[in-house]
Scaffold this motif. Structure first.
Motif, PDB file in Angstrom:
ATOM      1  N   ALA A 130      -1.724  -3.818  -3.727  1.00 51.65           N
ATOM      2  CA  ALA A 130      -1.748  -3.130  -4.939  1.00 51.65           C
ATOM      3  C   ALA A 130      -0.677  -2.271  -4.455  1.00 51.65           C
ATOM      4  O   ALA A 130       0.210  -1.692  -3.272  1.00 51.65           O
ATOM      5  N   SER A 131      -0.038  -2.095  -6.379  1.00 49.91           N
ATOM      6  CA  SER A 131       0.803  -1.166  -6.305  1.00 49.91           C
ATOM      7  C   SER A 131       0.145  -0.140  -5.299  1.00 49.91           C
ATOM      8  O   SER A 131      -0.479   0.220  -5.319  1.00 49.91           O
ATOM      9  N   ASN A 132       1.872   0.997  -5.301  1.00 51.62           N
ATOM     10  CA  ASN A 132       1.001   2.182  -4.982  1.00 51.62           C
ATOM     11  C   ASN A 132       1.439   3.315  -5.714  1.00 51.62           C
ATOM     12  O   ASN A 132       2.126   3.331  -6.849  1.00 51.62           O
ATOM     13  N   PRO A 133      -0.021   3.772  -5.176  1.00 50.88           N
ATOM     14  CA  PRO A 133       0.154   4.669  -6.568  1.00 50.88           C
ATOM     15  C   PRO A 133       0.740   6.123  -6.100  1.00 50.88           C
ATOM     16  O   PRO A 133       0.736   7.025  -7.270  1.00 50.88           O
ATOM     17  N   ASN A 134       1.149   6.262  -5.180  1.00 48.04           N
ATOM     18  CA  ASN A 134       1.951   7.055  -5.198  1.00 48.04           C
ATOM     19  C   ASN A 134       3.362   7.145  -5.148  1.00 48.04           C
ATOM     20  O   ASN A 134       3.647   7.836  -4.449  1.00 48.04           O
ATOM     21  N   GLY A 135       3.993   5.762  -5.477  1.00 43.63           N
ATOM     22  CA  GLY A 135       4.879   5.493  -5.542  1.00 43.63           C
ATOM     23  C   GLY A 135       5.957   5.370  -4.062  1.00 43.63           C
ATOM     24  O   GLY A 135       5.114   6.258  -3.363  1.00 43.63           O
TER      25      GLY A 135
END
Length: 170
Positions: A130-135
């Motif tokens: 999934a996309s990284n919520p931390n960026g």
């Protein structure tokens, strides 16, 4: 005119004279690409019944991860989480050895619970990342040990060394 009807029927019934009609070929399903590691070694994340947060660096271009739960008597739940304050970390030591590439996050973050994230049973599983919520590439993974559904086990004091590896493919 009557002599032309059998010839016309023959032409309409088959794609070419002397051949029988068949269904068009089914579209081919793409062959899944095997999992290809993006790093040499997995990240080892100690899991207990208390949620733990670890920071790892996801390799550039990796699109999937392979999780391996070696624990015979428990499942794990994993989820990428966001920090809630500036990130503070410390090295992780197991049996006197510092785990390479893994830092325990000691500052506040979101956390997983027994109902969130992805449940991974015993053995290996490969999932899309999934996309990284931390960026960026530094990813905070929250992990918790949970009972196997329908199986009563006391997990008090149990630590499972879950393996997490990034790559591409399935």
């Amino acid at each position: 005119m009557l002599r032309a009807l059998p010839l016309l029927a023959c032409l309409l019934a088959s794609p070419a004279l002397g051949q029988t009609a068949s269904a068009p070929p089914a579209p081919q399903s793409p062959t899944p690409m095997p999992f290809v590691r993006a790093s040499r070694s997995p990240f080892i994340l100690p899991a207990t019944t208390t949620p733990q947060q670890y920071m790892v660096t996801q390799p550039v271009g990796s699109t999937t991860y392979r999780g391996y739960n070696p624990c015979a008597n428990a499942d794990v739940r994993v989820m990428s989480v966001a920090p809630l304050e500036p990130i503070a970390t410390q090295p992780v030591t197991v049996n006197g050895k510092t785990l390479p590439g893994v830092l325990r996050v000691t500052s506040k973050t979101e956390t997983i619970d027994e109902f969130s994230g992805t449940r991974l049973g015993r053995g290996p599983e490969t999932l899309g990342s999934a996309s990284n919520p931390n960026g960026g590439q530094d990813r905070i993974i929250s992990i918790v040990l949970v009972p196997i559904p329908g199986y009563a086990a006391d997990l008090t004091g149990v630590t499972c060394l879950y393996e997490h590896m990034y790559g591409k493919g399935s």
